[in-house]
Design an enzyme around this catalytic site. Structure first.
Site, mmCIF file in Angstrom:
data_model
loop_
_atom_site.group_PDB
_atom_site.id
_atom_site.type_symbol
_atom_site.label_atom_id
_atom_site.label_comp_id
_atom_site.label_asym_id
_atom_site.label_seq_id
_atom_site.Cartn_x
_atom_site.Cartn_y
_atom_site.Cartn_z
ATOM 1 N N HIS A 176 -10.627 -5.158 5.459
ATOM 2 C CA HIS A 176 -10.632 -4.071 4.468
ATOM 3 C C HIS A 176 -10.022 -4.560 3.147
ATOM 4 O O HIS A 176 -10.570 -4.330 2.069
ATOM 5 C CB HIS A 176 -9.841 -2.903 5.056
ATOM 6 C CG HIS A 176 -9.698 -1.709 4.169
ATOM 7 N ND1 HIS A 176 -10.238 -0.478 4.479
ATOM 8 C CD2 HIS A 176 -9.057 -1.546 2.979
ATOM 9 C CE1 HIS A 176 -9.935 0.386 3.504
ATOM 10 N NE2 HIS A 176 -9.216 -0.236 2.579
ATOM 11 N N GLU A 177 -8.885 -5.267 3.242
ATOM 12 C CA GLU A 177 -8.200 -5.733 2.014
ATOM 13 C C GLU A 177 -9.001 -6.820 1.306
ATOM 14 O O GLU A 177 -9.067 -6.843 0.081
ATOM 15 C CB GLU A 177 -6.796 -6.252 2.340
ATOM 16 C CG GLU A 177 -5.842 -5.241 2.954
ATOM 17 C CD GLU A 177 -5.804 -3.925 2.229
ATOM 18 O OE1 GLU A 177 -5.974 -3.900 0.993
ATOM 19 O OE2 GLU A 177 -5.637 -2.899 2.897
ATOM 20 N N GLN B 92 -5.833 -2.221 -6.298
ATOM 21 C CA GLN B 92 -5.385 -0.848 -6.045
ATOM 22 C C GLN B 92 -4.176 -0.468 -6.896
ATOM 23 O O GLN B 92 -3.862 0.715 -7.023
ATOM 24 C CB GLN B 92 -5.049 -0.661 -4.557
ATOM 25 C CG GLN B 92 -6.262 -0.792 -3.656
ATOM 26 C CD GLN B 92 -5.897 -0.578 -2.205
ATOM 27 O OE1 GLN B 92 -5.470 -1.499 -1.536
ATOM 28 N NE2 GLN B 92 -6.026 0.651 -1.722
ATOM 29 N N CYS C 59 -8.110 4.759 3.235
ATOM 30 C CA CYS C 59 -7.781 3.853 2.133
ATOM 31 C C CYS C 59 -6.804 4.561 1.206
ATOM 32 O O CYS C 59 -7.008 5.735 0.879
ATOM 33 C CB CYS C 59 -9.063 3.490 1.383
ATOM 34 S SG CYS C 59 -8.779 2.381 -0.010
ATOM 35 N N LEU C 60 -5.755 3.866 0.789
ATOM 36 C CA LEU C 60 -4.784 4.470 -0.132
ATOM 37 C C LEU C 60 -5.442 4.859 -1.449
ATOM 38 O O LEU C 60 -4.917 5.709 -2.166
ATOM 39 C CB LEU C 60 -3.622 3.508 -0.387
ATOM 40 C CG LEU C 60 -2.742 3.187 0.839
ATOM 41 C CD1 LEU C 60 -1.655 2.186 0.459
ATOM 42 C CD2 LEU C 60 -2.123 4.452 1.408
ATOM 43 N N HIS D 277 -11.525 -5.349 -0.782
ATOM 44 C CA HIS D 277 -10.960 -4.864 -2.054
ATOM 45 C C HIS D 277 -10.931 -5.981 -3.104
ATOM 46 O O HIS D 277 -11.131 -5.734 -4.285
ATOM 47 C CB HIS D 277 -9.516 -4.380 -1.864
ATOM 48 C CG HIS D 277 -9.377 -2.937 -1.473
ATOM 49 N ND1 HIS D 277 -9.872 -1.903 -2.232
ATOM 50 C CD2 HIS D 277 -8.773 -2.354 -0.406
ATOM 51 C CE1 HIS D 277 -9.578 -0.757 -1.649
ATOM 52 N NE2 HIS D 277 -8.907 -0.994 -0.535
ATOM 53 N N GLY E 212 -1.822 -1.788 4.410
ATOM 54 C CA GLY E 212 -2.302 -2.874 3.560
ATOM 55 C C GLY E 212 -2.489 -2.365 2.148
ATOM 56 O O GLY E 212 -2.686 -1.163 1.936
HETATM 57 ZN ZN ZN Z 1 -8.273 0.354 0.824
#
Ligand code: ZN
Length: 188
Positions: free
Chosen positions: A132-133, A51, A89-90, A136, A46
């Protein structure tokens, strides 16, 4: 394909509230395509607009064999109590921790054409990834959901990692083709 730089923990945009998407333009479509490419190159499941340094309320998801463009999402139903599972998380590379999420959720969102749809009873990796997204999109990171003790430990680990990312940017190697699907990847 274009890879976008990923903003990592410490970049102010990760803490900003996003803005509703009101125009569904070719430029938005390009952004979504680039976000899918970036997510795949980074082996994530995701990726949310903040991000990649953007403030549109949108994310892309590819989890449990479901590939979605999720624009202006809202969680309209939560079921089954909380379930604990490991997340990464990226934007916080190499840091993983257990996070409590709702077991199943129903999300209402718009697709790339602006059409409303519902993702019903999303559970497992897809349900976790969506939660999670969506966090964000409201300036929230998974580390915000950890106990004080676990958060402190994650932040200590991040203190060593963050030196790898000058200006809070994670630049993906050019020429990286999207990898084969990796069942173990769960960075979002
Ligand atoms: Zn993340």
């Amino acid at each position: 394909m274009s890879l976008l730089d990923i903003h990592v923990f410490g970049s102010p945009i990760l803490r900003q509230e996003t803005e509703l998407v009101t125009e569904f333009t070719p430029a938005l479509r390009r952004l979504v395509d680039d976000m899918f490419d970036t997510m795949e190159a980074a082996k994530g499941v995701g990726l949310a607009a903040p991000q990649v340094g953007r403030n549109e309320r949108l994310c892309v998801v590819d989890a449990d064999d479901v590939r979605l463009v999720v624009i202006n999402p809202e969680i309209v139903h939560k079921e089954g109590g909380l379930v604990r599972g490991e997340e990464g998380c990226l934007s916080i590379p190499e840091i993983y921790a257990d996070v409590d999420r709702h077991t199943r959720i129903t999300v209402r969102a718009q697709d790339i054409d602006g059409k409303w749809y519902e993702i019903e009873h999303a559970a497992n990796l897809l349900g976790r990834c969506l939660q999670h997204e969506i966090d964000h999109l409201h300036g929230k990171l998974f580390t915000d959901r950890l106990s004080m003790l676990k958060k402190r430990s994650a932040m200590r680990d991040w203190d060593y990692e963050k030196a790898k990312y000058p200006k809070n940017l994670r630049v993906l190697p050019v020429g990286d083709l999207p990898p084969e699907k990796d069942a173990s990847a769960s960075d979002t």
